[in-house]
Enzyme design. Structure first.
Site, PDB file in Angstrom:
ATOM      1  N   GLY A  43       0.041 -64.535 -13.527  1.00 33.18           N
ATOM      2  CA  GLY A  43       0.220 -65.292 -14.593  1.00 33.18           C
ATOM      3  C   GLY A  43       1.591 -65.590 -14.591  1.00 33.18           C
ATOM      4  O   GLY A  43       2.479 -65.085 -13.879  1.00 33.18           O
ATOM      5  N   LYS A  44       2.005 -66.554 -15.537  1.00 32.93           N
ATOM      6  CA  LYS A  44       3.325 -67.077 -15.767  1.00 32.93           C
ATOM      7  C   LYS A  44       3.753 -66.946 -17.045  1.00 32.93           C
ATOM      8  O   LYS A  44       3.023 -67.979 -17.749  1.00 32.93           O
ATOM      9  CB  LYS A  44       3.594 -68.360 -14.858  1.00 32.93           C
ATOM     10  CG  LYS A  44       4.991 -68.438 -14.451  1.00 32.93           C
ATOM     11  CD  LYS A  44       5.010 -69.508 -13.318  1.00 32.93           C
ATOM     12  CE  LYS A  44       6.613 -70.178 -13.153  1.00 32.93           C
ATOM     13  NZ  LYS A  44       7.351 -69.405 -13.072  1.00 32.93           N
ATOM     14  N   PHE A  52       8.795 -66.452 -19.476  1.00 33.20           N
ATOM     15  CA  PHE A  52      10.091 -65.712 -19.009  1.00 33.20           C
ATOM     16  C   PHE A  52      10.161 -65.609 -17.506  1.00 33.20           C
ATOM     17  O   PHE A  52      11.060 -65.587 -17.030  1.00 33.20           O
ATOM     18  CB  PHE A  52       9.913 -64.308 -19.789  1.00 33.20           C
ATOM     19  CG  PHE A  52       9.532 -64.438 -20.923  1.00 33.20           C
ATOM     20  CD1 PHE A  52      10.070 -64.863 -22.258  1.00 33.20           C
ATOM     21  CD2 PHE A  52       8.072 -63.914 -21.300  1.00 33.20           C
ATOM     22  CE1 PHE A  52       9.685 -64.985 -23.280  1.00 33.20           C
ATOM     23  CE2 PHE A  52       7.535 -64.095 -22.433  1.00 33.20           C
ATOM     24  CZ  PHE A  52       8.197 -64.798 -23.659  1.00 33.20           C
ATOM     25  N   GLY A  53       8.903 -65.454 -17.050  1.00 32.20           N
ATOM     26  CA  GLY A  53       8.896 -65.360 -15.608  1.00 32.20           C
ATOM     27  C   GLY A  53       7.508 -64.860 -15.216  1.00 32.20           C
ATOM     28  O   GLY A  53       6.504 -65.082 -15.719  1.00 32.20           O
ATOM     29  N   VAL A  73       4.105 -62.620 -14.001  1.00 32.54           N
ATOM     30  CA  VAL A  73       3.732 -61.577 -14.319  1.00 32.54           C
ATOM     31  C   VAL A  73       2.467 -60.925 -13.202  1.00 32.54           C
ATOM     32  O   VAL A  73       1.949 -61.809 -12.655  1.00 32.54           O
ATOM     33  CB  VAL A  73       2.757 -61.561 -15.746  1.00 32.54           C
ATOM     34  CG1 VAL A  73       1.936 -60.428 -16.063  1.00 32.54           C
ATOM     35  CG2 VAL A  73       3.425 -62.338 -16.775  1.00 32.54           C
ATOM     36  N   LYS A  81       5.664 -57.828 -16.439  1.00 29.10           N
ATOM     37  CA  LYS A  81       6.112 -58.980 -17.098  1.00 29.10           C
ATOM     38  C   LYS A  81       7.597 -59.008 -16.689  1.00 29.10           C
ATOM     39  O   LYS A  81       8.487 -58.219 -17.123  1.00 29.10           O
ATOM     40  CB  LYS A  81       5.998 -59.251 -18.256  1.00 29.10           C
ATOM     41  CG  LYS A  81       6.133 -60.665 -18.779  1.00 29.10           C
ATOM     42  CD  LYS A  81       5.866 -60.795 -20.399  1.00 29.10           C
ATOM     43  CE  LYS A  81       6.365 -61.564 -21.242  1.00 29.10           C
ATOM     44  NZ  LYS A  81       5.834 -61.613 -22.635  1.00 29.10           N
ATOM     45  N   ASP A 131       4.256 -68.086 -31.835  1.00 28.04           N
ATOM     46  CA  ASP A 131       3.709 -68.919 -30.662  1.00 28.04           C
ATOM     47  C   ASP A 131       1.969 -68.422 -30.538  1.00 28.04           C
ATOM     48  O   ASP A 131       1.643 -68.127 -29.500  1.00 28.04           O
ATOM     49  CB  ASP A 131       4.315 -68.615 -29.264  1.00 28.04           C
ATOM     50  CG  ASP A 131       3.964 -69.804 -28.432  1.00 28.04           C
ATOM     51  OD1 ASP A 131       3.414 -70.725 -28.604  1.00 28.04           O
ATOM     52  OD2 ASP A 131       4.495 -69.436 -27.339  1.00 28.04           O
TER      53      ASP A 131
END
Ligand SMILES: *[C@@H]1O[C@H](CO)[C@@H](O)[C@H](O)[C@H]1NC(C)=O
Ligand SMILES: *[C@@H]1O[C@H](CO)[C@@H](O)[C@H](O)[C@H]1NC(C)=O
Ligand SMILES: *[C@@H]1O[C@H](CO)[C@@H](O)[C@H](O)[C@H]1NC(C)=O
Ligand SMILES: *[C@@H]1O[C@H](CO)[C@@H](O)[C@H](O)[C@H]1NC(C)=O
Ligand SMILES: *[C@@H]1O[C@H](CO)[C@@H](O)[C@H](O)[C@H]1NC(C)=O
Ligand SMILES: *[C@@H]1O[C@H](CO)[C@@H](O)[C@H](O)[C@H]1NC(C)=O
Ligand SMILES: *[C@@H]1O[C@H](CO)[C@@H](O)[C@H](O)[C@H]1NC(C)=O
Length: 923
Positions: free
Chosen positions: A612-613, A616-617, A619, A633, A731
């Site tokens: 995943g993304k 922040f960057g 995963v 992550k 969020d």
């Protein structure tokens, strides 16, 4: 460790149950009278006797058991073939404060099930105007209040009690202005000592609050009793809520040796279970919301299916979120087992029977009994005194209020009778005043048996014959007044002797017949005895009052002590109760380990698999040394997040432990590289699950959606309220709700934007634009501030997605809130509910959640609920969907409960209305 130990013990218990099995056999063809049953049809003609068609048991008229009251037939409209015959008629008690049945012969010291039944049936033509509330006494102890709140329903009161004498009084005591007491039937069934050993002696009894059979087909509105139950207990069918799955076996279910309950096979053969992964739940409310009441609960289990070696049905029993029974239990195939104990201290008792992690099958339950413990410590009058005074009553046909126990309860003390209430022995009759009661005939020898008598006043009657010698043998007799009668013959020497010695104050003057050694000659107290009498009686009265006070104090002390003895402790079978912390408070194992970049490379196999993304960057999936999967992550250089901000998240996370928040395993800060290592959530995000379109995917069921919603709401609630200082997530979205394991446990992820805010100073934080389009609190656009209510708004969007399956912004650029609000306002829920659920949901439950979502997404944050409210509402919705069953009191509440046995008309319309689903029956 302890887990293994407890499971082993449980298994040993189960094995022992199998090994030492012995089946208690009951002779079915036995003639009922040899069972010791007494079945009384109240109000039927004196010689009436018949065999009841339903039970095959013989019933007799109540004429020989009572001498007050009036017989009535119920109104013809209530009589049909389905109405048990004892309910055709009744006995009402328009006069007398207390009216009592004397039921005999019983076996002294035996435990009995005593059952009283009531059907008004408009016997008095007053309809609802004839309804009544009155007290029922077993002997001298208050058994329960009977509230006849319906003309057409049958009410049933049942108590299990040790009867000390060869008789028992069942008394009805009216309440001022609350109608005329009446009774339709009275049944006594002896129980073996081994049954319900908690009722060990006469001082503590159990009122039957509920006795239920689970799992018969719903249309089967039959209650099992004799001959299915040799003790003629009545097992009320507990109708299945929608989510309970009835199951059954045709094979006999056996009782083990020393079984304390002997639940009949016919009852154990049927059971209720639930869908995989769900728990069986039921609850009841304490009578009068009284926390002090002590209930005794017995849950009966038997496996009804032969399991193969790969199957296991293991469950844990929780009461109000605490483990009730310390060990997992596993019902044994075709053998009855029970978990039982006392509970108290609550206004509502919520039971949840949950499968353990390694159970491959959902929980099962076959039968259920709930009792209310009733103090019956007040003792009945000495049996010898009772039979003597009953003989006296019969001989002179004394009416007065002479019914039930002569000495107790004290407010119903027989007129003219005084008693001595000792602490360790039954009350004794110490004084009897029958002056001016129109007694005729001789002095009956029954007086001889009133051996505690101190004062006997028979003056001013028409007694004849000789003055009997035995009066002098009454050891405690101090005052004997025989004046104003028509005795003949002489006064016995022994009486005169006691009188002369001064141990007896004797008055015999003014007898119209000749008495040889007449009173004036021999009476040591001629004339003026009245005054002396008072001198004697006053101390006696004082003594009695003092004794009464002492007794009252002692009874109070005993009572209080007993209360504490019956504390909210659970005394289950085999072993002690271990209380566990509320799950929410249990911190997960938390190991904030520091990783080097090298280690990260190793555990991710050089960042081989991206899962995943984030903001922040990327995963990555990794595996720790012990094989535990983790999500790594990483922070990319291009990330807008600064190094410190990124690791700031780690600092928050270190403080945050909740089972519905993704757990941080560790972090990495190694030169240029930083990363956070989380537990791996195998089932991805809620967003993926809701939007998945592949042909072979299984859509989430409504229950799964509810559970996921509740899990995540609990996570957010924790962030808002339990964390110090509190955190705003900022969020909240379906992509940040991660799912784990086959039971899809949900956890909130991504605290990257969470910021501690100082609750003392302000309940909001100002910051740059954050969040995700579609989820952002509309107030933010005007105030540029986020508060806890902003998370509530975002969560409302999540709930709408859960209900509808739609994204926050629909394809036509319509916002989901607008879209759903319009349709729901018209009461049109079908058009918004996710079609993938194929209509398989409880409509009330879906409505409740849709409503909640709309409230969460109100424009004004002040109108939105708190996360704590959201959690409560979601729990109720889940209960609606899972069908947590309310176990009504067998007696109280709606008389419709007994539709089966009395209310002929409601039988067809409310078959087995034994349950209430939790929560409002909305719309
Ligand atoms: C079931 O799980 C418990 C822990 O919940 C474990 O201690 C036990 O050994 C397991 N029992 C079986 C029969 O697998
Ligand atoms: C009740 O009805 C029966 C016949 O159905 C009758 O014999 C009896 O006398 C009635 N009892 C009363 C109290 O009216
Ligand atoms: C009797 O029951 C009815 C209906 O449940 C209730 O409204 C009433 O208050 C009760 N009466 C008493 C005295 O408890
Ligand atoms: C009755 O039983 C209870 C509990 O079994 C016991 O504590 C009590 O002493 C008994 N009372 C009498 C009078 O035997
Ligand atoms: C037992 O289960 C079968 C099939 O599910 C059903 O037809 C039958 O009525 C059940 N029997 C009882 C006593 O509930
Ligand atoms: C009086 O006591 C004797 C001996 O205990 C007993 O046989 C008799 O039945 C008693 N009489 C009455 C009327 O209770
Ligand atoms: C006593 O009996 C006589 C005759 O049997 C009767 O005339 C008289 O009224 C009675 N007295 C009382 C007080 O009952």
């Amino acid at each position: 460790m302890s887990h293994h130990g407890s499971v082993r013990t449980a298994l040993l218990w189960l094995i022992s149950m199998i090994c030492f099995t012995h089946v208690a056999l009951f002779a079915r063809g036995q003639a009922p009278d040899t069972l010791g049953f007494i079945s009384i049809d109240c109000g039927s003609p004196p010689s009436a006797a018949y065999v009841d068609a339903i039970t095959g048991l013989p019933y007799v008229s109540d004429a020989d058991f009572i001498d007050t009251g009036v017989s009535h037939n119920v109104s013809a409209e209530y009589v049909d073939a389905s109405l048990p015959r004892p309910h055709y008629d009744l006995r009402s008690f328009p006069t007398g404060a207390r009216n009592c049945y004397t039921v005999r012969p019983l076996t002294p010291g035996t435990k009995y099930l005593v059952r009283a039944t009531f059907l008004h049936g408009n016997y008095d033509g007053l309809g609802d105007g004839g309804l009544a509330v009155f007290d029922l006494y077993l002997g001298v102890n208050l058994w329960r209040t009977v509230n006849i709140s319906s003309v057409s329903s049958t009410f049933r009161a049942e108590i299990i009690s040790v009867v000390p004498d060869d008789y028992v009084h069942v008394c009805l005591v009216g309440k001022k202005g609350l109608g005329t007491p009446f009774i339709s039937g009275l049944e006594l069934r002896p129980l073996a000592d081994e049954l319900y050993p908690i009722v060990a002696n006469a001082s503590m009894s159990m009122d039957v609050h509920g006795r239920h059979n689970l799992g018969p087909e719903e249309r089967m509105d039959v209650n099992f009793r004799y001959p299915d139950d040799p003790h003629d207990r009545i097992w009320k069918v507990l109708a299945n809520p929608r989510s309970w799955i009835p199951t059954n076996t045709t094979a006999a279910v056996l009782n083990v040796a020393q079984d304390q309950f002997l639940v009949p096979s016919a009852v154990m053969q049927t059971a209720a279970t639930v869908d995989d992964g769900f728990s069986l739940q039921f609850y009841w409310d304490a009578d009068d919301s009284n926390k002090a009441f002590v209930y005794y609960v017995a849950l009966h289990f038997a496996e009804v299916r032969a399991l193969n070696s790969s199957e296991a049905r293991i469950c844990e029993i929780n009461l109000n979120n605490d483990l009730w029974y310390s060990k997992p239990i596993s019902p044994v195939y075709l053998y009855s087992g029970a978990v039982f104990g006392t509970v108290t201290g609550k206004t509502q008792y919520n039971y949840r029977i949950e499968p353990t992690n390694n159970s491959t099958l959902p929980p099962i339950m076959n039968a259920l009994e709930i009792f209310l413990m009733v103090h019956t410590a007040e003792r009945a009058t000495d049996g010898g005194d009772v039979s003597a005074i009953m003989a006296i009553k019969a001989k002179y046909e004394i009416n007065r209020n002479w019914m039930g126990d002569p000495c107790g309860p004290k407010i119903y003390l027989w007129e003219g009778v005084s008693c001595n209430y000792a602490i360790s022995s039954p009350p004794r009759i110490i004084s009897l005043n029958l002056s001016s009661t129109e007694l005729t005939g001789e002095i009956t020898s029954a007086f001889r048996n009133l051996t505690a008598l101190q004062t006997l006043d028979l003056s001013l009657n028409n007694l004849t014959g000789n003055i009997p010698e035995f009066l002098a043998l009454l050891p405690s007799l101090a005052v004997l007044d025989l004046t104003g009668n028509r005795f003949n013959g002489s006064v016995p020497e022994s009486l005169l002797k006691r009188s002369q010695e001064g141990s007896l104050k004797l008055r015999i003057e003014a007898n119209t017949s000749s008495i040889d050694n007449g009173p004036s000659k021999s009476d040591s107290q001629p004339r003026g005895t009245k005054r002396n009498n008072t001198a004697v009686i006053v101390p006696v009265v004082v003594v009695v009052v003092v004794v009464l006070l002492v007794v009252a104090v002692i009874v109070t002390v005993l009572f209080c002590r007993r209360r504490t003895e019956n504390d909210p402790s659970v005394r289950p079978l085999n072993g002690s109760h271990s209380k566990e912390e509320n799950e929410d408070d249990v911190s997960l194992q938390f190991d904030n380990r520091q990783f080097t970049y090298k280690e990260l490379e190793t555990i991710t196999n050089s960042f081989e698999k991206s899962i995943g993304k984030g903001g922040f960057g990327v995963v990555y999936l990794g595996y720790l040394e012990d094989g535990t999967p983790v999500a790594v992550k990483t922070r990319t250089e291009s990330s807008s997040q600064s190094h410190n901000e990124f690791l700031g998240e780690a600092l928050h996370l270190i403080r945050v432990h909740h089972r519905n928040l993704v757990n941080l395993v560790g972090h990495c800060k190694d030169g240029q590289h930083s990363a956070l290592i989380y537990e791996y959530m195998s089932e991805g995000t809620l967003q993926e699950k809701l939007r998945e379109k592949s042909p072979d995917f299984v859509p989430l069921s409504w229950r799964q959606r509810l559970r996921i919603s509740l899990d995540s709401a609990q996570g957010l609630e924790y962030l808002h309220k339990a964390c110090k200082p509190p955190l705003i997530h900022r969020d909240v979205k379906t992509a940040n709700i991660l799912l784990n394991g086959s039971n899809l446990e949900a956890k909130i992820a991504d605290f990257g934007l969470s910021k501690a805010f100082n609750n003392d100073l302000q309940s909001h934080v100002s910051t740059r634009v954050v969040g995700t389009p579609g989820y952002l609190d509309p107030e933010y656009y005007t105030s540029f501030q986020l508060s806890e209510k902003s998370d509530v708004y975002s969560f409302g969007i999540v709930l709408l997605e859960v209900v509808t399956g739609q994204p926050p912004i629909l394809p036509e650029s319509v916002h989901i809130v607008q879209w759903a609000r319009q349709r729901l306002a018209k009461g049109d829920i079908e058009s918004v509910v996710d079609g993938n659920m194929q209509g398989r949901y409880d409509l009330n439950s879906v409505w409740k959640v849709a409503d909640l979502a709309l409230r969460c997404t109100e424009q004004a944050s002040s109108q939105r609920p708190s996360m704590a409210d959201v959690v409560v509402q979601l729990k109720e919705s889940l209960e609606l969907e899972e069908g947590c069953v309310k176990v009504q009191s067998s007696y109280a509440g709606s008389g419709d409960l007994y539709a089966e046995s009395g209310d002929a008309r409601s039988q067809s319309t409310h078959s087995g209305v034994a349950l209430d689903l939790v929560g409002p029956a909305a719309r």
